[in-house]
Write an enzyme that holds these catalytic residues in place. Structure first.
Site, mmCIF file in Angstrom:
data_model
loop_
_atom_site.group_PDB
_atom_site.id
_atom_site.type_symbol
_atom_site.label_atom_id
_atom_site.label_comp_id
_atom_site.label_asym_id
_atom_site.label_seq_id
_atom_site.Cartn_x
_atom_site.Cartn_y
_atom_site.Cartn_z
ATOM 1 N NE ARG A 1 22.548 27.729 16.640
ATOM 2 C CZ ARG A 1 21.300 28.143 16.594
ATOM 3 N NH1 ARG A 1 20.362 27.378 16.105
ATOM 4 N NH2 ARG A 1 20.975 29.323 17.047
ATOM 5 C CB SER B 1 22.577 24.194 10.215
ATOM 6 O OG SER B 1 21.521 24.021 9.325
ATOM 7 C CG HIS B 2 20.027 27.810 8.760
ATOM 8 N ND1 HIS B 2 19.656 26.579 9.254
ATOM 9 C CD2 HIS B 2 19.370 28.725 9.496
ATOM 10 C CE1 HIS B 2 18.787 26.764 10.247
ATOM 11 N NE2 HIS B 2 18.600 28.062 10.410
ATOM 12 C CE LYS C 1 21.608 20.132 11.872
ATOM 13 N NZ LYS C 1 21.275 20.418 10.461
ATOM 14 C CG ASP D 1 20.836 24.031 5.071
ATOM 15 O OD1 ASP D 1 21.129 23.044 4.389
ATOM 16 O OD2 ASP D 1 20.623 23.988 6.295
ATOM 17 C CG ASP E 1 23.597 21.297 7.563
ATOM 18 O OD1 ASP E 1 22.806 22.114 7.070
ATOM 19 O OD2 ASP E 1 23.270 20.519 8.472
ATOM 20 C CG ASP F 1 20.157 19.749 6.938
ATOM 21 O OD1 ASP F 1 20.094 20.924 6.527
ATOM 22 O OD2 ASP F 1 20.320 19.454 8.142
ATOM 23 N NE ARG F 2 17.376 24.832 6.523
ATOM 24 C CZ ARG F 2 17.118 26.111 6.252
ATOM 25 N NH1 ARG F 2 15.977 26.483 5.718
ATOM 26 N NH2 ARG F 2 18.019 27.019 6.489
ATOM 27 C CG HIS G 1 15.138 20.082 7.568
ATOM 28 N ND1 HIS G 1 16.408 19.598 7.753
ATOM 29 C CD2 HIS G 1 15.109 21.269 8.214
ATOM 30 C CE1 HIS G 1 17.108 20.445 8.482
ATOM 31 N NE2 HIS G 1 16.339 21.475 8.782
HETATM 32 ZN ZN ZN Z 1 20.872 22.489 7.640
#
Ligand code: ZN
Length: 457
Positions: free
Chosen positions: A14, A102-103, A112, A236, A238, A240-241, A323
């Protein structure tokens, strides 16, 4: 081109675009990932990206770099991380790369990845980058593929609802990548859906796509109450949460979401293992045991949780960050929108509202995640020193920082893996217990680590 080593993290890669991560750097990273693929005998890989402004150019650079290094590429375009993981599960090589911030702040981006069905750490890719050389491989093809429709059809095959039109759901994508799938998914599930901020916009003009922060849930709470909806879901950047808001407008912390889901998953399967991270309530383990399951505590971070899932083949795993990974009737990766579907399914099969279900859970008194600033250079040493010298009496768990379980609650201090901060959380059986545990813990921290400003945010 010199790589900035700090962008290669324990769980992922990142950095800020374009200073730390850009087309040229992504191209080198792509060559290193191709080396890893060859080590693992992987000949094809799916590549996708979230809705960030830098996503498209980075995706192109990654696809070209991988194909030029002799690995075939399925370019699945703008998707969420769960859809990339889904694509990886479905391809023969079980491999995928997601370009996502992501966030994190809007100028950040990163990677990822999963190779041969295993998560790969950023540090491993950095070590491989030392061995890359000019490619003399034959360029492999890049095929553009649309996988979202397959994903939605797969969910609909597994979950069907009774009279879903009676369920009113507000879905807040926060202008993140979930906008590419969530509105369509919940509509096709048959629910009465109200969409908030589902247009994908890397400027995130409404609120930041991070449901872990209460300020980002205020729009959702307002609309759920106004529309008298049954629940609100937020994702979020992307996807995933997941974040959950009840019909009364209360936010349900992810460890409580896990309590509801653990009961359901264990009722469906009879027994099984359930994984959660060190930040979760003690009551989660109690509920898992009471419902015939075996609780497993894990260090925080999707990398650890995914490895633990592979090791144990547990039914369900979840983190306090939101997650949630279903191995029950799904593929074992973290998937915010699928977790949303399972919550809707749970309400649909129950006579109770989410508020009623939550009110039946054990009453606990806990803080949210609290943070103390500590630079990346010192944070791990600070936590190590605290864990070694802490004189508080209780059951000490040291899998990730120090969690001490007392007879009336617990306290946790760990180092964040992704940001320069220490993470703390406390829980007590009563308001008074919580206050005492927190005070004792902080006093001990001040005694052992006087050089750190203990102001909590
Ligand atoms: Zn995420």
């Amino acid at each position: 081109m010199k790589l900035i080593e700090s962008i290669f993290r324990e769980y992922d890669i990142r950095g800020t675009y374009p200073e730390e991560i850009n087309e040229d750097i992504i191209s080198i990273i792509g060559q290193a990932i191709a080396l890893k693929c060859k080590e693992e005998g992987v000949t094809e890989i799916s590549v996708g990206r979230d809705g960030r402004l830098s996503g498209e150019v980075l995706l192109d650079s990654m696809c070209n770099s991988i194909a030029n290094s002799g690995i075939s590429v399925a370019n699945i375009g703008l998707v969420t991380s769960p859809i990339l993981y889904y694509a990886a599960k479905k391809n023969a090589s079980k491999s995928g790369i997601m370009i996502t911030g992501s966030h994190n702040p809007k100028d950040d981006n990163g990677i990822k990845m999963v190779i041969n069905d295993k998560p790969v750490s950023g540090t491993e890719i950095l070590s491989l980058a030392k061995y890359i050389s000019d490619s003399n491989e034959t360029k492999k093809e890049i095929i553009k593929t649309d996988i979202i429709e397959d994903y939605i059809n797969d969910v609909l095959e597994k979950i069907s609802l009774n009279y879903p039109e009676n369920l009113k759901v507000v879905v807040d994508c926060g202008n993140g990548a979930a906008g590419c799938v969530a509105p369509e998914l919940f509509k096709r599930l048959g629910c009465n859906v109200i969409n908030l901020f589902s247009e994908i916009d890397g400027n995130f003009p409404n609120h930041h796509p991070d449901p872990g922060k209460l300020e980002n849930l205020q729009d959702l709470i307002k609309i759920v109450k106004k529309e008298k909806a049954d629940l609100g879901l937020a994702f979020d950047g992307d996807g995933d949460r997941v974040g959950l808001v009840t019909e009364k407008g209360n936010v349900v912390f992810p460890d409580k979401i896990m309590m509801l889901l653990a009961k359901d998953v264990l009722a469906r399967n009879g027994d099984g293992q359930i994984i959660f991270d060190v930040k979760c309530s003690n009551y989660l383990a109690e509920i898992i045991i009471a419902n015939g399951g075996k609780p497993i505590m894990s260090p925080t971070g999707h990398f650890h949780i995914k490895n633990k899932l592979r090791e144990t083949n547990a039914l369900l795993a979840g983190e306090m960050s939101g997650h949630i990974f279903f191995n029950d009737n799904w593929y074992g990766f973290d998937d915010g929108h699928y977790a949303g579907v399972r919550l809707i399914d749970l309400i649909n099969r129950s006579d109770s509202s989410i508020d009623d279900m939550v009110s039946k859970l054990p009453k606990s008194f806990s803080t949210p995640e609290l943070n103390i600033y500590a630079s990346d250079d010192v944070k791990f040493d600070v936590v190590k020193k605290f864990a070694e010298e802490c004189s508080l009496d209780g059951n000490k768990i040291t899998i990730d920082g120090l969690r001490i379980e007392f007879s009336n609650g617990w306290g946790l201090l760990r180092a964040s893996n992704t940001t320069p901060k220490l993470v703390l959380r406390f829980e007590g059986n009563s308001e008074d217990d919580l206050k005492k545990i927190q005070e004792n813990f902080i006093n001990e921290f001040k005694r052992i680590c006087p050089e750190i400003d203990p102001t909590m945010h």
